[in-house]
Design a protein around this motif. Structure first.
Motif, mmCIF file in Angstrom:
data_model
loop_
_atom_site.group_PDB
_atom_site.id
_atom_site.type_symbol
_atom_site.label_atom_id
_atom_site.label_comp_id
_atom_site.label_asym_id
_atom_site.label_seq_id
_atom_site.Cartn_x
_atom_site.Cartn_y
_atom_site.Cartn_z
ATOM 1 N N LEU B 61 0.826 -1.209 0.000
ATOM 2 C CA LEU B 61 0.000 0.000 0.000
ATOM 3 C C LEU B 61 0.860 1.259 0.000
ATOM 4 O O LEU B 61 0.639 2.181 -0.776
ATOM 5 C CB LEU B 61 -0.906 -0.014 1.235
ATOM 6 N N PHE B 62 1.864 1.285 0.869
ATOM 7 C CA PHE B 62 2.687 2.493 1.018
ATOM 8 C C PHE B 62 3.552 2.724 -0.209
ATOM 9 O O PHE B 62 3.806 3.853 -0.605
ATOM 10 C CB PHE B 62 3.545 2.393 2.273
ATOM 11 N N PHE B 63 3.997 1.624 -0.787
ATOM 12 C CA PHE B 63 4.774 1.695 -2.021
ATOM 13 C C PHE B 63 3.942 2.361 -3.120
ATOM 14 O O PHE B 63 4.372 3.323 -3.762
ATOM 15 C CB PHE B 63 5.170 0.264 -2.405
ATOM 16 N N GLY B 64 2.717 1.872 -3.301
ATOM 17 C CA GLY B 64 1.852 2.405 -4.347
ATOM 18 C C GLY B 64 1.449 3.844 -4.071
ATOM 19 O O GLY B 64 1.443 4.677 -4.980
ATOM 20 N N VAL B 65 1.156 4.130 -2.805
ATOM 21 C CA VAL B 65 0.749 5.492 -2.444
ATOM 22 C C VAL B 65 1.884 6.467 -2.733
ATOM 23 O O VAL B 65 1.688 7.534 -3.318
ATOM 24 C CB VAL B 65 0.339 5.538 -0.954
ATOM 25 N N GLY B 66 3.108 6.082 -2.353
ATOM 26 C CA GLY B 66 4.266 6.934 -2.613
ATOM 27 C C GLY B 66 4.471 7.158 -4.108
ATOM 28 O O GLY B 66 4.774 8.263 -4.558
ATOM 29 N N MET B 67 4.281 6.075 -4.851
ATOM 30 C CA MET B 67 4.464 6.147 -6.299
ATOM 31 C C MET B 67 3.484 7.134 -6.927
ATOM 32 O O MET B 67 3.854 8.023 -7.688
ATOM 33 C CB MET B 67 4.269 4.749 -6.884
ATOM 34 N N TYR B 68 2.205 6.989 -6.561
ATOM 35 C CA TYR B 68 1.186 7.874 -7.127
ATOM 36 C C TYR B 68 1.393 9.313 -6.683
ATOM 37 O O TYR B 68 1.297 10.240 -7.483
ATOM 38 C CB TYR B 68 -0.213 7.396 -6.731
ATOM 39 N N ALA B 69 1.691 9.508 -5.394
ATOM 40 C CA ALA B 69 1.836 10.879 -4.885
ATOM 41 C C ALA B 69 2.958 11.590 -5.624
ATOM 42 O O ALA B 69 2.825 12.748 -6.022
ATOM 43 C CB ALA B 69 2.105 10.844 -3.382
ATOM 44 N N ALA B 96 2.792 8.581 2.293
ATOM 45 C CA ALA B 96 2.796 7.198 2.769
ATOM 46 C C ALA B 96 2.817 7.167 4.294
ATOM 47 O O ALA B 96 2.072 6.401 4.926
ATOM 48 C CB ALA B 96 3.999 6.452 2.203
ATOM 49 N N VAL B 97 3.650 8.026 4.887
ATOM 50 C CA VAL B 97 3.702 8.095 6.354
ATOM 51 C C VAL B 97 2.341 8.530 6.896
ATOM 52 O O VAL B 97 1.846 7.982 7.887
ATOM 53 C CB VAL B 97 4.813 9.072 6.813
ATOM 54 N N GLY B 98 1.723 9.492 6.204
ATOM 55 C CA GLY B 98 0.400 9.940 6.626
ATOM 56 C C GLY B 98 -0.604 8.802 6.628
ATOM 57 O O GLY B 98 -1.360 8.621 7.584
ATOM 58 N N PHE B 99 -0.588 8.005 5.551
ATOM 59 C CA PHE B 99 -1.475 6.841 5.487
ATOM 60 C C PHE B 99 -1.213 5.904 6.669
ATOM 61 O O PHE B 99 -2.140 5.424 7.314
ATOM 62 C CB PHE B 99 -1.253 6.080 4.170
ATOM 63 N N ALA B 100 0.063 5.639 6.928
ATOM 64 C CA ALA B 100 0.413 4.718 8.017
ATOM 65 C C ALA B 100 -0.074 5.267 9.348
ATOM 66 O O ALA B 100 -0.590 4.536 10.193
ATOM 67 C CB ALA B 100 1.921 4.485 8.047
ATOM 68 N N ALA B 101 0.091 6.580 9.543
ATOM 69 C CA ALA B 101 -0.294 7.172 10.821
ATOM 70 C C ALA B 101 -1.803 7.112 11.015
ATOM 71 O O ALA B 101 -2.295 6.786 12.093
ATOM 72 C CB ALA B 101 0.197 8.620 10.897
ATOM 73 N N VAL B 102 -2.547 7.409 9.927
ATOM 74 C CA VAL B 102 -4.003 7.421 10.038
ATOM 75 C C VAL B 102 -4.539 6.002 10.211
ATOM 76 O O VAL B 102 -5.382 5.728 11.062
ATOM 77 C CB VAL B 102 -4.625 8.096 8.799
#
Lengths: 246, 330, 299
Positions: B61-69, B96-102
């Protein structure tokens, strides 16, 4: 007023009444015993005190503060630490690491999260391991120790955290009988030298009568008797409870 | 690697070799860049999976989120290529960190297999929603901007960029594991209830660990999106069935819960894969499934875990009969 | 949100969606029941659950290709998958069943990928369906249409679930399985061969999933990649309903079927799979947060 004041605590599981209207008071710096036959609700009371489950009624005050609505870690951070009947240590970490991690968790220390372990922590950890006789095994995995040694390690970990009060659940169970006297004298030193208040669940009558200054006896989830060891020893109700005549 | 000098020499030679690699084997720059990607994958998975005992099936998830962002920043910021890329990388990591934190407070309350399956759902759901969201190109994907330099420069640039990220990940984790952070997440792995009973702020530490993992994955995702040049929601970004599984497999293969294990696992896996994968002609994914089963069933400790079991004293787990000079207990 | 407006303008559409959802829900219940069985008895969560469903679907499909009515595929798929389940148990599962939960989880995850990709290589990635040729049932003056096969499948699912329940209640092996679920060690001491019980449990689970898959092939479509959503559905149904309660499993499964159908209609069919996985996450978090109020967590 005591450091720990339990008043009218009630706890039921489904329909089973595990604790009903239990009140006890633990004065600061003393060693208090909690006895009772199996299933009398001792461990449930411990769990209620440390916030393991919500209580159904009554109040629990520690250091004059109501703690019955707090969660386990919050209560622990107030300085009220328990050990487990089925000893719990961090099995895949070395004994020394088990100790190093058991330091007071205050927010001031939160800034140190990323830091290395301070030398003073390591020193104190080694000192306490020495105190319980595990210094030579400090680099072994805690999970590889014998049950009795794990028990001692758990005790040392509880001391490492500099608690105000310790709840010990059967500290001598599983300990080699020849070492029990040494353990009793250590518990006394903890009380006198470190000033830590102890509330001890114990099945070994000789130990608890020797150790505790005041004893509460539970049976069937109720407070059956309380008093000095000699009073308890001669209380017919206590004897009956243990012999199953209650 | 026993003395500090030996250790310094070892690290220095690894860094030198890594720096010289594109010159030594110019034909394999991209494959070698992916070696660093794999190492970051395995290391970042192991923060939770190995060190903290939270086995995530959805770190992709974080990999993809970082890629898109990152790609969105590059597309919409109007900056030149390199500033946009760097801003995008930082944004990718931060998002990605934001996603992880939320997600952390909710997800990390789950334990054991609930966490594993919950994260699996998270990773797949992300891919599904990404392929329906028009703003990020939906199912038809997103193109990353063209690299401005000369031909061949692109591969070299991304090789060094990826190496830099891997070279940052390893020491950061080494440093984190050596301190209180590492001990705490180990304690959570061994017995979380005990850790709570000892007053440890478990949620805080767990979230911090997940955010660390997300940071490196987000950063890597940002770079990999540009290396590949085209972002497909399911086949490049949220690749649960390839990268998502590989990162788990590599960490286990090398020995999860150790610092070097994931690195060794990633190297072994990546090199083997590069050598033999092409001969499998479409049966790669079948082989992957088989490989997972075989490794998990027959070699669950991994290379380093096995070595530690075999020679515990080499790893410092031995009785030391020396007496402590200080008087204890006070 | 035109589709929501549409639901209000034509309430009969809701009936259609609800009916379709409930009918497909019965099939979910089978997979969930099997998962609960394996989970309860072996303390193992089988991620390859959905792949068993998928393979069961292919059995029905190939039977239809061979000119036999696919309804016969239901028992045949159960038998084929029973054998496959037994083989997988002997080859892989028995080595991980007593290990760390993550090991068994990952091993079945590996099996899931393996079966899925094998199916992809052998059967091809095409979307298939097994024609039952049963025609359509018209309700409310033809406003609501229900394919007869869905009704048949619903009944068949009930029947299969009922049969399994009866087997667990009455047969010797079934009682051994239930005893093992309650206390494996005690069962072992009492002379029950738990290894055989585990093998039977895992195979029975595969069989019930296979039967469900055959029904899927007739009522809907199959392809090699449909496995994971079925695993996710089964898992969330079990999380909501608990391990021991069959009526609850069934209710939750029907509810999920209906919810999914409405979500697919409102958000668009392309989001339906995303909805399933997002719902899984939401259910886990909400359920856990609910327990957290009582200072407990999912375990």
């Amino acid at each position: 007023m005591g450091i720990l004041e339990v008043k009218g605590v009630r706890k039921t599981f489904g329909g089973v009444i595990a604790n009903s209207d239990i009140s006890l008071s633990v004065p600061e710096g003393k060693i208090i015993g909690l006895i009772g036959p199996n299933g009398s609700g001792k461990t449930t009371l411990f769990n209620s005190i440390v916030g393991y489950h919500p209580i159904d009624g009554g109040s629990i005050r520690f250091l004059a503060r109501e703690i019955s609505r707090l969660r386990v870690p919050q209560i622990a951070r107030l300085g009220l630490i328990r050990t487990f009947q089925q000893t719990r240590i961090y099995g895949k970490m070395s004994c020394l690491q088990n100790m190093q991690i058991s330091v007071p968790q205050t927010l001031q220390r939160w800034g140190l999260v990323m830091n290395k372990i301070p030398a003073e922590d390591t020193e104190r950890a080694e000192g306490l391991l020495e105190f319980v006789g595990l210094y030579a095994k400090r680099h072994l995995f805690a999970g590889d120790l014998s049950f009795g040694q794990q028990k001692l390690l758990e005790f040392a970990m509880a001391l490492m955290i500099r608690p105000r009060m310790l709840l010990l659940d059967e500290p001598t169970a599983g300990i080699n009988p020849t070492l029990i006297n040494a353990l009793i004298s250590r518990l006394r030193r903890v009380s006198t030298e470190l000033g830590i208040t102890l509330l001890v669940i114990e099945h070994n009558m000789r130990v608890i009568m020797d150790l505790a200054e005041y004893i509460y006896c539970l049976a069937h989830g109720e407070l059956l008797a309380e008093g000095k060891p000699e009073t308890i020893q001669n209380d017919q109700r206590v004897v009956d409870a243990y012999l199953g005549a209650h | 690697m026993s003395t500090p000098i030996m250790r310094t020499l070892f690290y220095a030679s690894v860094v030198l070799l890594a720096l010289a690699a594109p010159l030594l084997a110019p034909a394999f720059k991209t494959q070698m860049a992916f070696l660093w990607v794999m190492i970051v994958f395995a290391l970042s998975w192991d923060i939770l999976g190995g060190q903290m005992g939270y086995n995530s099936f959805g770190n992709i998830l974080f990999f993809g989120v970082g890629m898109y962002a990152c790609a969105i920043v590059q597309r919409d910021s109007g900056l030149d290529y390199f500033p946009a890329l760097y801003v995008g990388m930082v944004t990718g990591a931060m998002v990605a960190v934001g996603f992880a934190a939320v997600l952390g407070s909710g997800m990390l309350g789950l334990r054991g297999h609930y966490f594993a399956i919950g994260t699996l759902g998270l990773g797949i759901a992300a891919g599904e929603f990404a392929s329906g969201w028009d703003y990020i190109g939906a199912g038809s994907g997103l193109l990353t901007p063209l690299f401005p330099g000369e031909i061949g420069g692109r591969e070299t640039f991304f090789y060094y960029l990826m190496f830099a990220i891997a070279a940052m990940t390893f020491p950061v984790l080494r440093w984190l594991y050596a301190g209180r952070f590492g001990l705490t997440i180990n304690a959570i792995r061994d017995d979380e209830d005990k850790a709570e009973a000892m007053g440890i702020h478990t949620t805080l530490y767990k979230t911090a660990a997940w955010c660390t993992s997300a940071f490196f994955l987000g950063l890597t995702g940002a770079v990999v999106g540009n290396m590949i040049g085209f972002i497909d929601p399911r086949d490049v970004a949220f690749t649960g069935a390839t990268y998502g599984v590989w990162m788990i497999l590599m960490a286990i293969l090398g020995g999860k819960g150790t610092l070097w294990g994931p690195v060794i696992g990633a190297v072994v896996f990546h090199v083997t894969q590069q050598l033999f994968w092409t001969y499998l002609l479409g049966w790669q994914r079948v082989a992957l499934g088989l490989l997972i089963v075989i490794i998990v069933v027959f070699f669950p400790l991994g290379i380093l875990g096995w070595a530690r079991e075999r020679w515990p004293e080499r790893f410092g787990h031995k009785v030391q009969q020396d007496l402590k000079p200080v008087q204890g207990g006070k | 949100m035109d589709s929501i407006q549409l639901l209000f303008d034509a309430p009969i559409l809701s009936v259609q969606l609800l009916l379709d959802g409930l009918l497909i829900g019965a099939i979910f219940a089978l997979a969930a029941y099997g998962m609960a069985l394996v989970w309860g008895v072996m303390n193992l969560i089988n991620i390859a659950q959905g792949e068993f469903v998928m393979l069961g679907g292919y059995v029905a499909f190939f039977l239809a290709q061979a000119g036999v009515h696919p309804l016969f595929g239901v028992p045949l798929a159960a038998v084929v998958l029973f054998v496959l389940g037994w083989m997988l148990y002997r080859a892989v599962i028995f080595r991980v069943v007593d290990k760390d939960l993550f090991i068994s989880l990952l091993a079945t995850f590996g099996l899931s990928i393996l079966l899925q990709q094998l199916a992809n290589e052998v059967f091809g990635a095409d979307v298939r369906t097994a024609e039952s040729g049963f025609g359509t049932l018209f309700l409310f003056d033809g406003m609501v249409t229900v394919a007869w096969i869905k009704v048949v499948a619903f009944v068949a699912a009930l029947l299969a679930g009922g049969l399994l329940m009866l087997f667990l209640k009455k047969s010797r092996l079934g009682r051994a399985i239930r005893a093992t679920a309650q206390n494996a060690r005690a069962a072992r001491i009492m002379g029950i061969d738990t290894n055989r019980v585990y093998a039977a449990t895992y195979s029975l689970n595969a069989a019930i999933c296979g039967a469900a898959g055959a029904l899927v092939a007739m009522t809907w479509i199959i392809h090699p990649y449909l496995g994971l959503p079925y695993t996710a559905r089964a898992f969330m149904i079990v999380v909501v309903a608990g391990l021991g309660n069959i009526a609850a499993v069934f209710t939750a499964a029907l509810g999920l079927g209906a919810a999914e159908n409405f979500a697919g209609f409102i958000m668009g069919a392309e989001y339906q799979a995303g909805f399933v996985f997002a719902l899984l996450v939401v259910i886990l978090i909400v359920r856990n947060a609910w327990l957290h109020r009582k200072r407990r967590y999912l375990q």
